[in-house]
Design a protein around this motif. Structure first.
Motif, mmCIF file in Angstrom:
data_model
loop_
_atom_site.group_PDB
_atom_site.id
_atom_site.type_symbol
_atom_site.label_atom_id
_atom_site.label_comp_id
_atom_site.label_asym_id
_atom_site.label_seq_id
_atom_site.Cartn_x
_atom_site.Cartn_y
_atom_site.Cartn_z
ATOM 1 N N LEU A 1 0.783 -1.177 0.097
ATOM 2 C CA LEU A 1 0.021 -0.154 -0.113
ATOM 3 C C LEU A 1 0.980 1.366 -0.001
ATOM 4 O O LEU A 1 0.665 2.191 -0.734
ATOM 5 C CB LEU A 1 -1.017 0.066 1.328
ATOM 6 C CG LEU A 1 -2.139 -1.226 1.293
ATOM 7 C CD1 LEU A 1 -2.910 -1.113 2.552
ATOM 8 C CD2 LEU A 1 -2.943 -0.809 -0.014
ATOM 9 N N THR A 2 2.125 1.353 0.706
ATOM 10 C CA THR A 2 2.852 2.526 0.845
ATOM 11 C C THR A 2 3.521 2.491 -0.423
ATOM 12 O O THR A 2 3.401 3.766 -1.037
ATOM 13 C CB THR A 2 3.820 2.219 2.092
ATOM 14 O OG1 THR A 2 3.123 2.205 3.096
ATOM 15 C CG2 THR A 2 4.745 3.497 2.228
ATOM 16 N N SER A 3 4.056 1.600 -1.042
ATOM 17 C CA SER A 3 4.649 1.604 -2.362
ATOM 18 C C SER A 3 3.666 2.219 -3.364
ATOM 19 O O SER A 3 4.353 2.757 -4.249
ATOM 20 C CB SER A 3 5.065 0.233 -2.770
ATOM 21 O OG SER A 3 6.211 -0.266 -2.028
ATOM 22 N N ALA A 4 2.635 1.556 -3.404
ATOM 23 C CA ALA A 4 1.571 2.065 -4.406
ATOM 24 C C ALA A 4 1.318 3.828 -4.327
ATOM 25 O O ALA A 4 1.246 4.358 -5.276
ATOM 26 C CB ALA A 4 0.395 1.376 -4.132
ATOM 27 N N VAL A 5 1.238 4.137 -2.909
ATOM 28 C CA VAL A 5 1.063 5.640 -2.852
ATOM 29 C C VAL A 5 2.101 6.414 -3.385
ATOM 30 O O VAL A 5 2.119 7.410 -4.176
ATOM 31 C CB VAL A 5 0.848 6.075 -1.401
ATOM 32 C CG1 VAL A 5 0.714 7.401 -1.286
ATOM 33 C CG2 VAL A 5 -0.552 5.379 -0.804
ATOM 34 N N VAL A 6 3.214 5.892 -3.158
ATOM 35 C CA VAL A 6 4.693 6.656 -3.746
ATOM 36 C C VAL A 6 4.716 6.382 -5.126
ATOM 37 O O VAL A 6 4.972 7.431 -5.803
ATOM 38 C CB VAL A 6 5.918 5.787 -3.060
ATOM 39 C CG1 VAL A 6 7.315 6.298 -3.628
ATOM 40 C CG2 VAL A 6 6.043 5.858 -1.389
ATOM 41 N N VAL B 1 2.355 6.172 -7.405
ATOM 42 C CA VAL B 1 1.133 6.827 -8.046
ATOM 43 C C VAL B 1 1.385 8.147 -7.986
ATOM 44 O O VAL B 1 1.016 9.102 -8.975
ATOM 45 C CB VAL B 1 -0.018 6.456 -7.575
ATOM 46 C CG1 VAL B 1 -1.149 7.150 -8.086
ATOM 47 C CG2 VAL B 1 -0.499 4.925 -7.738
ATOM 48 N N THR B 2 2.171 8.639 -7.020
ATOM 49 C CA THR B 2 2.399 10.318 -6.854
ATOM 50 C C THR B 2 3.182 10.744 -8.029
ATOM 51 O O THR B 2 4.094 10.260 -8.222
ATOM 52 C CB THR B 2 3.153 10.379 -5.725
ATOM 53 O OG1 THR B 2 2.232 10.032 -4.657
ATOM 54 C CG2 THR B 2 3.267 12.158 -5.526
#
Length: 204
Positions: free
Chosen positions: A8-13, A15-16
């Motif tokens: 989840l954290t990687s996805a946020v990073v 996608v930004t």
């Protein structure tokens, strides 16, 4: 196996939006989906030097050595400014005919690699980010690091390909209007310049 928190954290990073996303989207708009896929691949490969530097402990050296960090940052700033200038002056950037095949795939990949490879913040980011999700009791920390890094890179590739596909979906509208082409050309040029300014003013 990567944890859900890591994913989840990687996805946020990933996608930004950043310089890599900007380059991929501009490529998708100007040259189509296949070209944006090459750009996505290049941006993903551009992560490898930072992963290697982190694994070898060079991130600590870079963090301690102001000169090394500043030199790499300067190279990144100059490259982004170069992209801004080239985008601004190329009046045919968003005027390709529908169905035109991507030109010089290797050149596209190389340009995309440089977008991420010349960003020193990525090395420090991985040095601070990945260890948070590693098990200190694991007898093979490098293998664990490699797995997490590979997952992060695969997520980057998938998200960037999706960005490029979305850009390609709007491509016909771009091709239909010269005014839209000019606006996009100036907008992406300004965005690359802003990315360069942001990198130049960023701290360590």
């Amino acid at each position: 196996m990567p944890s859900l928190e890591f994913l989840l954290t990687s996805a946020v990073v990933v996608v930004t939006p950043g310089a890599g996303v900007l380059f991929t989207v501009s490529t998708g708009l100007s040259q189509g989906r296949l070209a944006s896929a090459y750009a996505s691949l290049g941006c993903t490969l551009g992560i490898l030097p930072h992963m290697a530097a982190t694994a070898l402990g060079l991130a600590a050296v870079m963090h301690a050595g102001a000169l090394a960090f500043q030199l790499l940052k300067l190279a990144g700033v100059l490259y982004l400014l170069f992209l801004a200038w080239m985008t601004w002056r190329d009046r045919s950037a968003f005027a390709a005919a529908p169905g035109t095949p991507p030109q010089s795939p290797l050149r596209l990949v190389a340009k995309a690699v440089l977008v991420n490879a010349l960003n020193p913040k990525l090395t420090l980011f991985f040095f601070a980010f990945l260890p948070q999700f590693m098990d200190p009791a694991d007898p093979a920390p490098l293998r664990q690091f490699a797995v997490l890094g590979a997952v992060f890179m695969l997520m980057t590739l998938a998200v960037f390909v999706a960005y490029g596909a979305l850009a390609d979906a709007f491509r016909q509208r771009v091709l239909a209007s010269r005014r839209t082409q000019d606006a996009l050309r100036r907008g992406f040029s300004a965005a690359f310049a802003l990315m360069a300014a942001k990198l130049a003013l960023s701290g360590r």
